[in-house]
Design a protein around this motif. Structure first.
Motif, short mmCIF file in Angstrom:
data_model
loop_
_atom_site.label_atom_id
_atom_site.label_comp_id
_atom_site.label_asym_id
_atom_site.label_seq_id
_atom_site.Cartn_x
_atom_site.Cartn_y
_atom_site.Cartn_z
N ALA A 86 0.89 -1.19 -0.06
CA ALA A 86 0.04 -0.13 -0.07
C ALA A 86 0.91 1.31 0.03
N SER A 87 0.54 2.08 -0.71
CA SER A 87 1.23 3.57 -0.66
C SER A 87 0.27 4.78 -0.50
N ALA A 88 0.98 5.59 0.21
CA ALA A 88 -0.18 6.70 0.62
C ALA A 88 -0.26 7.88 -0.42
N HIS A 89 -1.31 8.32 -0.55
CA HIS A 89 -1.49 9.65 -1.22
C HIS A 89 -0.90 10.73 -0.96
N ASP A 90 -0.47 11.80 -1.84
CA ASP A 90 0.05 13.07 -1.33
C ASP A 90 -1.13 13.86 -1.03
N SER A 128 1.70 11.60 -6.28
CA SER A 128 2.92 10.85 -6.97
C SER A 128 2.91 9.44 -7.01
N ASP A 129 1.51 8.77 -6.39
CA ASP A 129 1.45 7.45 -6.61
C ASP A 129 0.45 7.03 -7.59
N GLY A 130 0.15 8.08 -8.35
CA GLY A 130 -0.63 7.99 -9.65
C GLY A 130 -2.41 8.02 -9.30
N HIS A 131 -2.66 8.32 -8.07
CA HIS A 131 -4.20 8.20 -7.65
C HIS A 131 -4.54 9.68 -7.65
N PRO A 132 -5.68 10.12 -8.02
CA PRO A 132 -6.25 11.46 -8.06
C PRO A 132 -6.64 11.68 -6.60
#
Ligand SMILES: [Cu+2]
Length: 194
Positions: free
Chosen positions: A31-35, A114-118
């Motif tokens: 899992a990666s976090a949103h900015d 930065s993880d590609g998610h809006p």
């Protein structure tokens, strides 16, 4: 507050996506976090008498996806008061504005983490200065068309995660079906051999 709620929805969406990805890919995906939005000018609830640009600072460099990073400014009359397209520089989004009559305005933003998610949010502020623009019916930036409905973009990760989960389930289901067919074929073949 609304920005916080939006961020909570985004975080909830991230958890759903992470869970779905973990379920679909057997935990292979970390899992990666949103900015997140760190600060803005104007800030939530600010009252300003002059404003020539809106600046949003995020916790990491955003992705420079075409049309993915938008900052629009909507006036009390519902018209657009951003005067140029949004510029991206590292973790910062900047949009030039020319405001109209004093009143309640809001910055509506959408960014590509930065993880590609809006991620997206709304920053309400009050303008007390003199009108220097009559605004525009639509955003002067073509890519911002429909940005007024940008807030629901926070839901976008969920469908992506759901499709990942669906693909995982379909793949898993397909494997089960294939194994079942193989068993039937093997049993039938053995039956004939007997
Ligand atoms: Cu994310």
């Amino acid at each position: 507050m609304r920005t916080r709620n939006a961020l909570r929805r985004v975080l909830a969406g991230a958890v759903v996506v992470a869970a779905a990805m973990t379920a679909a890919l057997g935990g292979a995906t970390a899992a990666s976090a949103h900015d997140s939005l760190v600060s803005s000018s104007p800030a939530d609830g600010d009252s300003v008498s002059t404003l020539s640009e809106v600046t949003l600072d995020f916790s990491a460099n955003l992705l420079g996806t075409d049309g993915g990073n938008l900052v629009i400014v909507v006036g009390p009359d519902g018209r657009h008061y951003e005067s140029e397209c949004t510029a991206l520089a590292g973790p910062t989004l900047t949009t030039a504005v020319a405001l109209g009559e004093p009143g309640d305005y809001q910055v509506e933003w959408r960014a590509v983490s930065s993880d590609g998610h809006p991620v997206s949010g709304v920053i309400p502020f009050t303008y007390t200065g003199e009108g220097v623009s009559s605004g525009a019916e639509e955003s002067p930036c073509a890519a911002a068309v429909g940005a007024g409905e940008a807030a629901p973009a926070t839901d976008t990760p969920a469908p992506a995660g759901m499709s990942g989960l669906t693909i995982g389930l379909l793949a898993g289901g397909g494997a089960v079906v294939l194994v079942g067919i193989l068993i039937v074929i093997i049993l039938r073949t053995r039956g004939r051999e007997d």
